[in-house]
Design a protein around this motif. Sequence first.
Motif, PDB file in Angstrom:
ATOM      1  N   LEU B 419       0.960  -1.282   0.206  1.00 46.94           N
ATOM      2  CA  LEU B 419       0.197   0.016   0.112  1.00 46.94           C
ATOM      3  C   LEU B 419       0.659   1.285   0.073  1.00 46.94           C
ATOM      4  CD1 LEU B 419      -3.203   0.469   0.677  1.00 46.94           C
ATOM      5  CD2 LEU B 419      -2.014   1.786   2.508  1.00 46.94           C
ATOM      6  N   ILE B 420       2.196   1.359   0.728  1.00 50.00           N
ATOM      7  CA  ILE B 420       2.777   2.481   0.815  1.00 50.00           C
ATOM      8  C   ILE B 420       3.482   2.573  -0.597  1.00 50.00           C
ATOM      9  CG2 ILE B 420       5.117   3.354   1.927  1.00 50.00           C
ATOM     10  CD1 ILE B 420       4.216   1.608   4.328  1.00 50.00           C
ATOM     11  N   LEU B 421       3.883   1.515  -1.227  1.00 53.34           N
ATOM     12  CA  LEU B 421       4.352   1.671  -2.462  1.00 53.34           C
ATOM     13  C   LEU B 421       3.124   2.147  -3.458  1.00 53.34           C
ATOM     14  CD1 LEU B 421       6.457  -1.571  -3.089  1.00 53.34           C
ATOM     15  CD2 LEU B 421       7.380   0.713  -2.700  1.00 53.34           C
ATOM     16  N   PHE B 422       2.161   1.711  -3.243  1.00 52.87           N
ATOM     17  CA  PHE B 422       0.886   2.210  -4.105  1.00 52.87           C
ATOM     18  C   PHE B 422       0.921   3.691  -3.953  1.00 52.87           C
ATOM     19  CE2 PHE B 422      -3.730   2.613  -5.029  1.00 52.87           C
ATOM     20  CZ  PHE B 422      -3.725   2.522  -6.346  1.00 52.87           C
ATOM     21  N   GLY B 423       0.758   4.286  -2.722  1.00 54.44           N
ATOM     22  CA  GLY B 423       0.846   5.322  -2.508  1.00 54.44           C
ATOM     23  C   GLY B 423       1.651   6.301  -3.148  1.00 54.44           C
ATOM     24  N   SER B 424       3.202   5.880  -3.305  1.00 51.01           N
ATOM     25  CA  SER B 424       4.322   6.559  -3.877  1.00 51.01           C
ATOM     26  C   SER B 424       4.065   6.574  -5.276  1.00 51.01           C
ATOM     27  CB  SER B 424       5.458   5.956  -3.484  1.00 51.01           C
ATOM     28  OG  SER B 424       5.731   5.650  -2.100  1.00 51.01           O
ATOM     29  N   LEU B 425       3.259   5.568  -5.693  1.00 57.53           N
ATOM     30  CA  LEU B 425       3.048   5.452  -7.393  1.00 57.53           C
ATOM     31  C   LEU B 425       1.842   6.697  -7.667  1.00 57.53           C
ATOM     32  CD1 LEU B 425       2.739   1.816  -8.179  1.00 57.53           C
ATOM     33  CD2 LEU B 425       4.542   3.307  -8.750  1.00 57.53           C
ATOM     34  N   LEU B 426       0.837   6.765  -6.744  1.00 61.99           N
ATOM     35  CA  LEU B 426       0.088   7.808  -6.978  1.00 61.99           C
ATOM     36  C   LEU B 426       0.784   9.376  -6.684  1.00 61.99           C
ATOM     37  CD1 LEU B 426      -3.028   6.304  -5.029  1.00 61.99           C
ATOM     38  CD2 LEU B 426      -2.864   6.517  -7.518  1.00 61.99           C
ATOM     39  N   ALA B 427       1.603   9.541  -5.812  1.00 62.23           N
ATOM     40  CA  ALA B 427       2.128  10.388  -5.657  1.00 62.23           C
ATOM     41  C   ALA B 427       3.165  10.788  -7.012  1.00 62.23           C
ATOM     42  CB  ALA B 427       3.268  10.253  -4.565  1.00 62.23           C
ATOM     43  N   ILE B 428       3.724   9.812  -7.647  1.00 59.30           N
ATOM     44  CA  ILE B 428       4.482  10.039  -8.824  1.00 59.30           C
ATOM     45  C   ILE B 428       3.509  10.804  -9.780  1.00 59.30           C
ATOM     46  CG2 ILE B 428       5.603   9.166 -10.912  1.00 59.30           C
ATOM     47  CD1 ILE B 428       6.657   6.929  -9.162  1.00 59.30           C
ATOM     48  N   ILE B 429       2.338  10.468  -9.853  1.00 57.00           N
ATOM     49  CA  ILE B 429       1.203  10.980 -10.847  1.00 57.00           C
ATOM     50  C   ILE B 429       1.218  12.372 -10.505  1.00 57.00           C
ATOM     51  CG2 ILE B 429      -1.074  11.140 -11.838  1.00 57.00           C
ATOM     52  CD1 ILE B 429      -0.928   7.975 -11.095  1.00 57.00           C
ATOM     53  N   TYR B 430       0.754  12.903  -9.058  1.00 58.45           N
ATOM     54  CA  TYR B 430       0.617  14.315  -8.979  1.00 58.45           C
ATOM     55  C   TYR B 430       1.585  15.184  -9.127  1.00 58.45           C
ATOM     56  CZ  TYR B 430       0.736  13.219  -3.735  1.00 58.45           C
ATOM     57  OH  TYR B 430       0.938  12.769  -2.529  1.00 58.45           O
ATOM     58  N   VAL B 431       2.808  14.427  -8.732  1.00 58.53           N
ATOM     59  CA  VAL B 431       3.915  15.452  -8.846  1.00 58.53           C
ATOM     60  C   VAL B 431       4.370  15.504 -10.315  1.00 58.53           C
ATOM     61  CG1 VAL B 431       6.630  15.257  -8.208  1.00 58.53           C
ATOM     62  CG2 VAL B 431       4.775  14.740  -6.393  1.00 58.53           C
ATOM     63  N   TRP B 432       4.050  14.585 -10.994  1.00 58.24           N
ATOM     64  CA  TRP B 432       4.367  14.560 -12.573  1.00 58.24           C
ATOM     65  C   TRP B 432       3.700  15.646 -13.148  1.00 58.24           C
ATOM     66  CZ3 TRP B 432       7.830  14.286 -15.786  1.00 58.24           C
ATOM     67  CH2 TRP B 432       7.629  14.276 -17.298  1.00 58.24           C
ATOM     68  N   LYS B 433       2.417  15.878 -12.672  1.00 61.58           N
ATOM     69  CA  LYS B 433       1.448  16.755 -13.295  1.00 61.58           C
ATOM     70  C   LYS B 433       2.259  18.145 -13.046  1.00 61.58           C
ATOM     71  CE  LYS B 433      -2.778  17.552 -12.286  1.00 61.58           C
ATOM     72  NZ  LYS B 433      -4.184  17.573 -11.760  1.00 61.58           N
ATOM     73  N   MET B 434       2.582  18.458 -11.871  1.00 62.08           N
ATOM     74  CA  MET B 434       3.500  19.762 -11.541  1.00 62.08           C
ATOM     75  C   MET B 434       4.406  20.078 -12.259  1.00 62.08           C
ATOM     76  SD  MET B 434       3.270  20.550  -7.431  1.00 62.08           S
ATOM     77  CE  MET B 434       4.072  19.208  -6.822  1.00 62.08           C
ATOM     78  N   VAL B 435       5.469  18.721 -12.373  1.00 59.96           N
ATOM     79  CA  VAL B 435       6.827  18.888 -12.959  1.00 59.96           C
ATOM     80  C   VAL B 435       6.335  19.102 -14.529  1.00 59.96           C
ATOM     81  CG1 VAL B 435       8.754  17.862 -13.441  1.00 59.96           C
ATOM     82  CG2 VAL B 435       7.899  17.733 -11.096  1.00 59.96           C
ATOM     83  N   GLU B 436       5.418  18.361 -14.844  1.00 59.53           N
ATOM     84  CA  GLU B 436       5.213  18.546 -16.457  1.00 59.53           C
ATOM     85  C   GLU B 436       4.785  19.961 -16.942  1.00 59.53           C
ATOM     86  OE1 GLU B 436       1.838  16.740 -17.662  1.00 59.53           O
ATOM     87  OE2 GLU B 436       2.304  16.741 -19.907  1.00 59.53           O
ATOM     88  N   ALA B 437       3.966  20.354 -16.128  1.00 60.30           N
ATOM     89  CA  ALA B 437       3.503  22.046 -16.236  1.00 60.30           C
ATOM     90  C   ALA B 437       4.675  22.963 -16.180  1.00 60.30           C
ATOM     91  CB  ALA B 437       2.430  22.261 -15.409  1.00 60.30           C
ATOM     92  N   ILE B 438       5.709  22.697 -15.252  1.00 58.67           N
ATOM     93  CA  ILE B 438       6.646  23.540 -15.146  1.00 58.67           C
ATOM     94  C   ILE B 438       7.770  23.404 -16.109  1.00 58.67           C
ATOM     95  CG2 ILE B 438       8.814  24.123 -13.817  1.00 58.67           C
ATOM     96  CD1 ILE B 438       6.828  23.233 -11.293  1.00 58.67           C
ATOM     97  N   THR B 439       8.205  22.228 -16.741  1.00 56.70           N
ATOM     98  CA  THR B 439       9.399  22.009 -17.404  1.00 56.70           C
ATOM     99  C   THR B 439       8.795  21.788 -18.971  1.00 56.70           C
ATOM    100  OG1 THR B 439       8.873  19.565 -16.835  1.00 56.70           O
ATOM    101  CG2 THR B 439      10.689  20.777 -15.941  1.00 56.70           C
ATOM    102  N   LEU B 440       7.650  21.331 -19.212  1.00 55.31           N
ATOM    103  CA  LEU B 440       7.595  20.932 -20.472  1.00 55.31           C
ATOM    104  C   LEU B 440       6.692  21.991 -21.212  1.00 55.31           C
ATOM    105  CD1 LEU B 440       7.247  17.056 -20.291  1.00 55.31           C
ATOM    106  CD2 LEU B 440       9.068  18.445 -20.969  1.00 55.31           C
TER     107      LEU B 440
END
Lengths: 140, 496
Positions: B419-440
């Motif tokens: 579950l903790i790993l799964f939570g981190s996977l979900l975190a990748i998605i929302y962090v990616w959203k921020m990072v994508e908007a900033i960088t790409l």
Amino acid sequence: MSNVAGLFNYWVVIFLMMAGFFVVISQGNLVKKIIGLSLFQASAFILYISIGHVSGGEVPIYVEGSNLYSNPLPHVLILTAIVVSVSTTAVGLAIIIRIKETYNTVEEDEIQVIDNRKDDEDEPVVVEEKHSSEYKEDRS
Amino acid sequence: MSLVDHLPILIIIIPLIAAPLCVLFDSAKASWLLALAACISSFIGSIKLLNTITLSGPISYSLGGWQPPWGIEYRLDLLSIILLLLLTSIASLVVLFARYSVEQEISKNRIVPFYATLLLAIAGLSGICISGDVFNLFVFLEISSIASYTLISLGKDRRALNAAFKYLVMGTIGATFILIGIGFLYMQTGTLNMQDLSERLPSLYDNRTIRAGFAFLTVGVCLKLALFPLHLWLPNAYAYAPSVVSAFLAATATKVAVYMLLRFLLTVFDFNFSLNTMPLDVILIALGSVAIVSSSLVAIFQVNLKRLLAYSSIAQLGYISLSIGLASKLGIASAIIHLFNHALMKGALFLALGAMIYKVGGAELKHCQGMLKRMPLTSLAIIIGGLSLIGIPGTAGFISKWSMINASLEAGLWPLALLILFGSLLAIIYVWKMVEAITLQPSTSTATAPLTRDEAPLTMLVPIWALVIANIYYGINTELTVSLAQRAANILVGGY
């Protein structure tokens, strides 16, 4: 059954607590919510004061010839809690005044409607500053 | 007694006195300097206390010379000093950051009261960490809460008012629950001193009043902590508060609530009663798991980045309560580690968003366009903070996730590790959203931002990068956090 009557204070506490809690949950008017909250907090005060009572005890003031007196500590504690409650109410009412200024309503569901409508638009609505002179005009 | 012996009380008194002084000076710059000086001196004081405590054990300070348990006792052990250090360091950085951000976000006539209120909040939160008396803890809790309601209501968007009001209602119900719980304990034991309570309570563990008191205390603290079903006040409060306030509250207020939970569960009551006799371990694990999954999912769909981080905070608090629920030394230690590391990453992220709001004018996804070119240092800070939030090796987040997974495997609960790993996977998605908007995303013609480099002022960059570097430092050098947290957990589980 004597227990039920003997615990009268605690029944009052439970009643006040539930009544206050119910008002907070059920009422949509923000001012009524604050009233409910104060009621809820008042129940805790009565709980503390009831704890301090010693059966047959007197008022905790030194009087010649009496050596059984109620526990004064909960009274002192609850003085502090009353101050806390009063300041919470004050802050709550102050926030309500500003809500009234900006939304022009103190009903929770109406505020919700205004907020949702605003979500569709893009720009955030900035709180308008009113100066004390404007308040006077409002009142007159 | 020299001044150093009075340090425990001085750490509270300094911000408490600085608050009215701010109002007396009545100048924005003077109150900023005063607030900064107060926070830094508290910080220096807590470093000194940390040295004393690691060398010679807990410090007890009797207020006004009245001996405990009659007088109010201030007691500092390892857990309190970790929290105090975190609180005062973040407070110093946030105040340093505040100057320009506040000038822009808060109307001129409210800047001085803003600093005064912030100082009151700091005093209240440090009081919670230091106090060894349950009623005194309640008073400090209310000082900090009332100050934070006011701080949130200062937000520019009018929805801040509504958010502050909701928080006030929920927070007051929580605090009153704590008050009632303390009343029940006092009823049966006749004492308010934590140590005295911990000595008298074990013989009363079968008493129904004590159990009711325990329930009231737990629910009250969990309201403040924003544990899953009681979290509704948090997202709006963090999203619409001024950015400085969001950063400060996200990094400290909920952490102090976790501290209160640990203190009540493990010091006032004891480990066996709280997490074995009472079914709290199962409750914390269940609610924590739901919090991790549901809040992370909600965070993915947020457009406002402050709101996104607020939901992610609820998920992180889920991790912390889950680790406490594991009911093992390792679990408690990883809760303390994550508490510390999460404060570092959320502090860095919210401050970076504050800098972005200062320059670009908002913290929604569309404002991120072209950020990398415009504010490279701030963008980099958001990216590193996001990586730490996910738990990439080399950042502080990795250490806490690692120890949490270890703790759940040690407890034999491998689904929780998944579950903790799964939570981190979900975190990748929302962090990616921020990072994508900033960088790409390139700056489109509709975006207001020109593509020239326009970095935030130095007083903003220094606190942001101090926290970012701390994120990396504690990701590589785990000596301080892990060993301190383990020692603190040993003390908590093995008795005061």
